[in-house]
Design a protein around this motif. Structure first.
Motif, PDB file in Angstrom:
ATOM      1  N   HIS A 164      -3.248  14.639  11.375  1.00 40.58           N
ATOM      2  CA  HIS A 164      -3.026  14.795   9.945  1.00 40.58           C
ATOM      3  C   HIS A 164      -2.001  15.915   9.776  1.00 40.58           C
ATOM      4  O   HIS A 164      -1.609  16.545  10.750  1.00 40.58           O
ATOM      5  N   CYS A 199      -2.338  15.648   2.552  1.00 38.93           N
ATOM      6  CA  CYS A 199      -2.046  15.255   3.927  1.00 38.93           C
ATOM      7  C   CYS A 199      -0.675  14.588   3.924  1.00 38.93           C
ATOM      8  O   CYS A 199      -0.402  13.713   3.105  1.00 38.93           O
ATOM      9  N   GLU A 201       0.792  13.317   6.886  1.00 34.85           N
ATOM     10  CA  GLU A 201       1.038  12.546   8.102  1.00 34.85           C
ATOM     11  C   GLU A 201       0.254  11.263   7.905  1.00 34.85           C
ATOM     12  O   GLU A 201      -0.961  11.321   7.710  1.00 34.85           O
ATOM     13  N   TYR A 202       0.936  10.131   7.952  1.00 33.25           N
ATOM     14  CA  TYR A 202       0.248   8.869   7.687  1.00 33.25           C
ATOM     15  C   TYR A 202      -0.914   8.700   8.662  1.00 33.25           C
ATOM     16  O   TYR A 202      -0.709   8.721   9.878  1.00 33.25           O
ATOM     17  N   CYS A 203      -2.152   8.570   8.124  1.00 29.97           N
ATOM     18  CA  CYS A 203      -3.324   8.607   8.995  1.00 29.97           C
ATOM     19  C   CYS A 203      -4.291   7.451   8.740  1.00 29.97           C
ATOM     20  O   CYS A 203      -5.426   7.498   9.162  1.00 29.97           O
ATOM     21  N   HIS A 207      -4.970   7.447   3.490  1.00 28.20           N
ATOM     22  CA  HIS A 207      -4.101   8.630   3.659  1.00 28.20           C
ATOM     23  C   HIS A 207      -3.714   9.246   2.320  1.00 28.20           C
ATOM     24  O   HIS A 207      -3.770  10.460   2.135  1.00 28.20           O
ATOM     25  N   MET A 210      -6.162  11.581   0.686  1.00 29.78           N
ATOM     26  CA  MET A 210      -6.580  12.770   1.452  1.00 29.78           C
ATOM     27  C   MET A 210      -5.930  14.008   0.823  1.00 29.78           C
ATOM     28  O   MET A 210      -5.036  14.619   1.408  1.00 29.78           O
TER      29      MET A 210
HETATM   30 CU1  CUA Z   1      -4.705  12.574   6.864  1.00 29.38          CU
HETATM   31 CU2  CUA Z   1      -2.786  11.402   6.162  1.00 29.38          CU
END
Ligand code: CUA
Length: 334
Positions: A164, A199, A201-203, A207, A210
């Motif tokens: 993340h 967040c 960062e693609y998670c 996402h 987040m």
């Molecule tokens: Cu955690 Cu995007």
């Protein structure tokens, strides 16, 4: 940013607005952010002057030495001019070295937390932020970071699943949060208020939800505000179900579980209690008190068929009374 500290509804209320104008940065709210903005403006002005200087001179020469309409222009016998070439190389070099040195100084400040910084632990998981305050024993919040004005804070961050990225735009800070290691971020907030946290960062599926909030509060109010935010006890007049709703908010459960029957990453709470579920190995289980309790403490023990393990364990984060309230809440979602 609004300073209002409203009671949170039982799902993530999102972040405060980024900025009034889509063209402006969020007002700087940390010591580091103000210094960085000055550097950023210097960078733009310097690059602007360099761009206009280069393109401008080029355009001028193209016009001045263009081919005449009739006949041929006489070519100059001049091949070089050492002095001029030195000057036009030395001046930009001087300014770009300043840019490098300035950037290096700011960067080193940004990655070196002062020794008296206050510690906070941040854990990223799909799809919420767990924020723990060692100062208040057993306090872990979801998506809400509380900081005092004018006090350096050091965040020690890790992830329990994927990468993340912890982003605080008002503080001009962003750092990856990586499973299996710690990354550190520090800042000193300068203005009380409510600021976005997200967040970057693609998670996975959720996402974009987040997200969280940074509550910057005056030093003298900090202890009381944090203690109040950390307290998670059933009120005298509060029903188990209502208390359970607050536990759901604290745990960030709504990032994966709905109460309207729609299936997100985890089963919906609606009509879940008493249901018979098929597990991945083909056996069946009745969703009762024991199964819910086990799912909270040890989520990967019995995964319902059709779902993959995404859920972090809440062992150590919820006590028995809180788990009981959560069960009462799930029971009530008929
Ligand atoms: Cu955690 Cu995007």
């Amino acid at each position: 940013p609004a300073a209002a500290e409203a009671a949170l509804p039982p799902s993530n209320p999102g972040t405060p607005p980024m900025s009034d104008s889509p063209w402006s940065l969020l007002p700087a709210a940390s010591a580091n952010a103000e210094a960085l903005d000055t550097l950023y403006i210097f960078f733009w002005v310097l690059c602007g002057i360099a761009f206009v200087g280069m393109i401008g001179v080029q355009a001028y020469f193209m016009w001045k030495y263009k081919k005449p309409a009739h006949g041929h222009a006489k070519t100059s016998p001049l091949t070089h001019n050492g002095k001029l070439e030195f000057i036009w190389s030395a001046i930009p070099t001087f300014f770009f070295v300043i840019l490098f040195a300035w950037g290096e100084i700011e960067y080193m400040k940004q990655v070196t937390p002062p020794p008296d910084a206050m510690d906070v632990r941040v854990t990223g998981q799909k799809w919420s932020w767990t924020i723990e305050y060692p100062e208040v024993k057993g306090c872990s919040l979801t998506n809400d970071l509380y900081v005092p004005v004018g006090k350096p804070m050091r965040l020690t961050m890790t992830s329990v699943d994927v990468i993340h990225s912890f982003y605080l735009p008002a503080f001009r800070l962003k750092k990856d949060v990586v499973p299996g290691r710690y990354t550190v971020l520090w800042f000193e907030a300068t203005k009380p208020g409510l600021y976005p946290l997200m967040c970057t960062e693609y998670c996975g599926d959720e996402h974009s939800s987040m997200v969280g909030r940074v509550h910057v509060v005056p030093q003298e109010e900090y202890d009381a505000v944090l203690a109040k935010a950390c307290e998670l006890k059933q009120g005298d007049a509060e029903s188990a179900e209502d208390f359970g709703a607050r536990v759901v908010t604290r745990g960030g459960c709504a990032s994966c579980h709905t109460t309207d029957g729609t299936v997100k990453t985890g089963p919906s709470f609606k009509g879940l209690f008493g249901k018979s579920e098929t597990l991945a190995d083909g056996s069946t289980v009745t969703v009762d008190e024991n199964y819910i309790r086990e799912s909270i403490l040890e989520p990967n023990a019995k995964i319902v068929s059709g779902f993959s393990l995404q859920m972090p364990s809440f062992a150590g984060r919820f006590d028995d009374k809180q788990i009981a309230a959560l069960i009462a809440y799930i029971k009530a979602q008929k």
